[in-house]
Design an enzyme around this catalytic site. Structure first.
Site, PDB file in Angstrom:
ATOM      1  N   GLU A 163      30.166  35.243  46.531  1.00  0.00           N
ATOM      2  CA  GLU A 163      31.141  34.249  46.059  1.00  0.00           C
ATOM      3  C   GLU A 163      31.624  33.427  47.257  1.00  0.00           C
ATOM      4  OE1 GLU A 163      35.128  35.501  44.667  1.00  0.00           O
ATOM      5  OE2 GLU A 163      34.741  34.226  42.939  1.00  0.00           O
TER       6      GLU A 163
ATOM      7  N   GLU B 118      40.836  41.756  38.272  1.00  0.00           N
ATOM      8  CA  GLU B 118      40.007  40.571  38.031  1.00  0.00           C
ATOM      9  C   GLU B 118      39.595  40.075  39.408  1.00  0.00           C
ATOM     10  OE1 GLU B 118      38.739  39.600  35.382  1.00  0.00           O
ATOM     11  OE2 GLU B 118      40.023  40.616  33.917  1.00  0.00           O
TER      12      GLU B 118
ATOM     13  N   LYS C 198      54.355  40.380  43.322  1.00  0.00           N
ATOM     14  CA  LYS C 198      54.037  39.851  44.656  1.00  0.00           C
ATOM     15  C   LYS C 198      53.001  38.732  44.537  1.00  0.00           C
ATOM     16  CE  LYS C 198      51.098  39.901  48.061  1.00  0.00           C
ATOM     17  NZ  LYS C 198      51.480  38.663  48.625  1.00  0.00           N
TER      18      LYS C 198
ATOM     19  N   CYS D  94      37.552  31.593  39.866  1.00  0.00           N
ATOM     20  CA  CYS D  94      36.630  32.726  39.748  1.00  0.00           C
ATOM     21  C   CYS D  94      35.624  32.468  38.638  1.00  0.00           C
ATOM     22  CB  CYS D  94      37.378  34.024  39.531  1.00  0.00           C
ATOM     23  SG  CYS D  94      38.474  33.984  38.145  1.00  0.00           S
TER      24      CYS D  94
END
Ligand code: NDP
Ligand code: AKG
Length: 477
Positions: A379, A246, A171, A280
């Site tokens: 973040e 992750e 997906k 990231c």
């Protein structure tokens, strides 16, 4: 417009579709892509389960040939796929083409790994008994990917899953289905048996959720936000399922007094602003010691003035648009938060217009930030970077490690002593010396510590740890 359909049990299916919009030019529809349902997901999982016994026992040459053919076709079509990636995600054309090349190299690497599968034979502690240690495929793997690397991340999850004999339900992120569709099409034409690789494009809350709830999914490999990662973890523990996460980063780059200024500025500009800061591994905290601070800020600001923000496909663009309106709002909200927290806006901060309507944001630099501000702890995932002062190396290291994340960390220095100490004492999974914190090799382990990652490393030969289970067999001679 034709609908790019889902691939379930070897058939292209689906009539509901969503529009894939170009963030550099929101008037452009890149394509219509299937919007899968929970039922589609269940069918895909059933197909992957049915295909598993044969694929997990397939010959390594068959796997090698399919992975190699896929890598070769991706490379041969790098220009076309790079343009597709740039159109759907907003990365500049050179960055997008580089990512496509990387995806090809990942398939080539795992084509090679398929031929190197091996186990161990060792003597038992008891006489006349042999012990064999082998790795077997895990089963049906659910692959859930984010929007920021639309071809490399799917490649680094799909290639090892197939190499080690697993079947897949994949997906991709709803924002970027085109590159995923393209690699599934290539793999399908390369000769994968029906049901080995199933593609279910659609919403995370529908398709992803159905995957999380299925007892037939033996492993989930996920890259994305911390919030969704936690859902994957909770649902997987319920099913005694293996999972690999992750997630985010708040990666530091330390700049010491003895750094080569131009090396430090290049590394900081690349880490913080290239790919629109949507990595990231991006560095959004620049921790700079007193002696070089003002010179570094002046040189970085001069560099930012030269960076062109524009349509990702335009020659000369250094920074493409933000991926969508929602992410742009997140970025601008954080810019306001930074101002209110008392950081000094040294450069950028404005949403800008270009010839084509898109989500364009100036590269934004805050100075006089502290490590306790929200802009230093959370973040942002955009081209927004803070500079934090440190009095010396020891304080810089302490600030670098003072974060809930631990993906990558960098240092700019000419001191062997400090570089060595930083490599040893940084609490990150990946450490860079005089290099950007982002932009990693495809054949070595990728992953972090603390809130950034969970489970075994991805990529390189270390990927086998997640995609296989170990079996120990004893035989009486
Ligand atoms: N570490 C990284 O590389 C990345 C980090 N991020 C961080 O995440 C933030 C938000 O990005 P976003 O795209 O919303 O991240 P998400 O975690 O929502 O998306 C990642 C993937 O998870 C899917 N997903 C969403 N909800 C569920 C669910 N309930 N069950 C299973 N799968 C689900 C998404 O599908 P869908 O897209 O269809 O919603 C997508 O495929 C960014 O601002 C950034 O901070 C984002 C991308 C990559
Ligand atoms: O920096 C890189 O090369 C990879 C970054 C990445 O995987 C990510 O942002 O999700």
């Amino acid at each position: 417009m034709t609908i790019y359909q889902n691939l379930i049990a070897g058939e292209w299916v689906g009539t509901n579709a969503t529009k894939n919009i170009n963030p550099s030019d929101t008037n452009e529809v890149v394509g219509l892509y299937a919007d899968g349902s929970a039922e589609d997901t269940k069918n895909a999982i059933a197909a992957a389960k049915a295909a598993f016994p044969a694929w997990s026992r397939s010959g390594i040459w068959e796997r090698h040939v399919i992975l190699k053919k896929t890598g070769d076709e991706i490379m041969a079509r790098k220009g076309e796929l790079g343009a597709l990636l740039a159109r759907e995600e907003g990365k500049t054309l050179p960055e997008a083409t580089g990512e496509v090349i990387r995806a090809s190299q990942i398939f080539e690497f795992f084509a090679g790994e398929a031929l190197r599968l091996a186990g161990e034979v060792i003597p038992s502690v008891r006489p006349n008994i042999g012990v064999e240690i082998t790795r077997e495929a895990l089963g049906v793997i659910g692959i859930i990917t984010p929007w920021n690397f639309p071809i490399a991340i799917p490649a680094w999850k799909i290639a090892p899953a197939l190499c080690y004999g697993n079947t897949i339900v994949f997906k991709p992120a709803e924002l970027v289905p085109a590159c995923s569709w393209a690699i599934v099409d290539i793999l399908n034409r390369a000769g994968l048996p029906k049901g080995v690789l199933n593609l279910v494009m659609g919403k995370g809350s529908v398709v992803g959720q159905a995957m999380l709830e299925s007892p037939d999914v033996a492993g989930i490999t996920f890259t994305g936000s911390t919030g969704t990662g936690r859902r994957v973890a909770a649902a997987s523990i319920e099913h005694n399922r293996k999972f690999q996460l992750e997630m985010g980063g708040k990666n530091p780059m330390v700049v010491l007094d003895d750094a080569d200024l131009s090396v430090a500025v290049e590394a900081a500009a690349n880490s913080g602003f290239f790919s629109t800061g949507q990595r990231c591994t991006a560095s959004s905290r620049l921790i700079v010691t007193e002696g070089i601070h003002d010179k570094f800020v002046a040189a970085l600001t001069d560099k930012l003035k030269t960076l062109v923000v524009d349509n990702a496909l335009k020659a000369g663009t250094h920074i493409g648009p933000v991926v969508d309106e929602r992410q742009l709002k997140t970025d601008t909200d954080y810019i306001e938060i930074g101002k209110k927290e008392g950081a000094k806006l040294a450069f950028g901060g404005e949403v800008i217009s270009r010839e084509t309507p898109g989500f364009y944001l100036q590269p934004t630099l805050f100075t006089e930030a502290t490590n306790q501000m929200r802009i230093s702890r959370e973040e942002i995932f955009g081209p927004v970077v803070s500079v934090i002062r440190a009095k010396d190396y020891d304080e810089a290291l302490a600030i670098a490690n003072d974060t809930p994340f631990g993906l990558s960390a960098g240092i700019a220095t000419t001191s062997l002593k400090h570089a060595t100490h930083f490599k040893r004492n940084s609490e990150a999974g990946m450490v860079m010396v005089n290099l950007p914190t982002a932009g990693v090799d495809f054949h070595v382990p990728f992953g972090g510590r603390k809130g950034s990652s969970y489970g075994p490393r991805e990529q390189g030969k270390y990927a086998s740890e997640f995609f296989t289970v170990v079996k120990t067999a004893y035989t009486l001679a």
